[in-house]
Design a protein around this motif. Structure first.
Motif, PDB file in Angstrom:
ATOM      1  N   ASN A  37       0.790  -1.238   0.000  1.00  0.00           N
ATOM      2  CA  ASN A  37       0.000   0.000   0.000  1.00  0.00           C
ATOM      3  C   ASN A  37       0.820   1.286   0.000  1.00  0.00           C
ATOM      4  O   ASN A  37       0.419   2.282   0.593  1.00  0.00           O
ATOM      5  CB  ASN A  37      -0.978  -0.002   1.178  1.00  0.00           C
ATOM      6  N   ILE A  38       1.959   1.275  -0.675  1.00  0.00           N
ATOM      7  CA  ILE A  38       2.766   2.497  -0.782  1.00  0.00           C
ATOM      8  C   ILE A  38       2.851   2.960  -2.238  1.00  0.00           C
ATOM      9  O   ILE A  38       2.538   4.099  -2.546  1.00  0.00           O
ATOM     10  CB  ILE A  38       4.194   2.298  -0.225  1.00  0.00           C
ATOM     11  N   TYR A  39       3.243   2.063  -3.123  1.00  0.00           N
ATOM     12  CA  TYR A  39       3.517   2.446  -4.508  1.00  0.00           C
ATOM     13  C   TYR A  39       2.401   2.036  -5.454  1.00  0.00           C
ATOM     14  O   TYR A  39       1.730   1.035  -5.259  1.00  0.00           O
ATOM     15  CB  TYR A  39       4.833   1.814  -4.980  1.00  0.00           C
ATOM     16  N   ALA A  55       4.525   7.124  -5.211  1.00  0.00           N
ATOM     17  CA  ALA A  55       4.100   6.645  -3.891  1.00  0.00           C
ATOM     18  C   ALA A  55       2.671   7.118  -3.625  1.00  0.00           C
ATOM     19  O   ALA A  55       2.367   7.684  -2.581  1.00  0.00           O
ATOM     20  CB  ALA A  55       5.052   7.137  -2.816  1.00  0.00           C
ATOM     21  N   HIS A  57      -0.293   5.120  -3.852  1.00  0.00           N
ATOM     22  CA  HIS A  57      -1.299   4.069  -3.710  1.00  0.00           C
ATOM     23  C   HIS A  57      -2.460   4.637  -2.896  1.00  0.00           C
ATOM     24  O   HIS A  57      -2.243   5.348  -1.908  1.00  0.00           O
ATOM     25  CB  HIS A  57      -0.692   2.850  -3.009  1.00  0.00           C
ATOM     26  N   ASN A  60      -2.141   4.381   0.834  1.00  0.00           N
ATOM     27  CA  ASN A  60      -0.915   4.872   1.456  1.00  0.00           C
ATOM     28  C   ASN A  60      -1.281   5.855   2.572  1.00  0.00           C
ATOM     29  O   ASN A  60      -1.926   6.876   2.315  1.00  0.00           O
ATOM     30  CB  ASN A  60      -0.033   5.561   0.414  1.00  0.00           C
ATOM     31  N   ASN A  62       0.459   7.982   4.049  1.00  0.00           N
ATOM     32  CA  ASN A  62       1.135   9.282   3.898  1.00  0.00           C
ATOM     33  C   ASN A  62       0.742  10.007   2.619  1.00  0.00           C
ATOM     34  O   ASN A  62       1.377  11.001   2.270  1.00  0.00           O
ATOM     35  CB  ASN A  62       2.652   9.080   3.927  1.00  0.00           C
ATOM     36  N   ASP A  71       9.634   8.003  -5.619  1.00  0.00           N
ATOM     37  CA  ASP A  71      10.880   7.486  -5.054  1.00  0.00           C
ATOM     38  C   ASP A  71      11.665   6.840  -6.186  1.00  0.00           C
ATOM     39  O   ASP A  71      11.088   6.217  -7.083  1.00  0.00           O
ATOM     40  CB  ASP A  71      10.599   6.454  -3.961  1.00  0.00           C
TER      41      ASP A  71
END
Length: 82
Positions: A37-39, A55, A57, A60, A62, A71
């Motif tokens: 669940n980040i990218y 980044a 997703h 995510n 953040n 990134d």
């Protein structure tokens, strides 16, 4: 027992995916599984510095809707994908 909407959501934005780097003989040089669940696998580009992954997703924690975050990952013979 997932609903149709849950199945669609998982297929549209899988929680995790990986990257494999192959040589000219299709042998694996290096590979990485990215954190859940980040990218986003849909937004990326390649530049001289390496592979840029977004980044953004939807899950995510953040994620900021008013800014883009990429990134960079590059291949180093000593340390693998960074």
């Amino acid at each position: 027992n997932l609903s149709d909407d849950e199945i669609f959501k998982i297929n549209r934005n899988p929680p995790a995916f990986g990257i494999s780097v192959l040589d000219e003989n299709f042998d694996v040089i290096d590979e990485i599984i990215l954190p859940d669940n980040i990218y986003s696998q849909h937004k990326y580009f390649v530049a001289e510095e390496g592979l840029y992954l977004s980044a953004d997703h939807p899950e995510n924690p953040n994620l900021k809707e008013n800014e883009w975050r990429f990134d960079v990952f590059n291949l180093s013979k000593k340390s693998g994908i960074r």
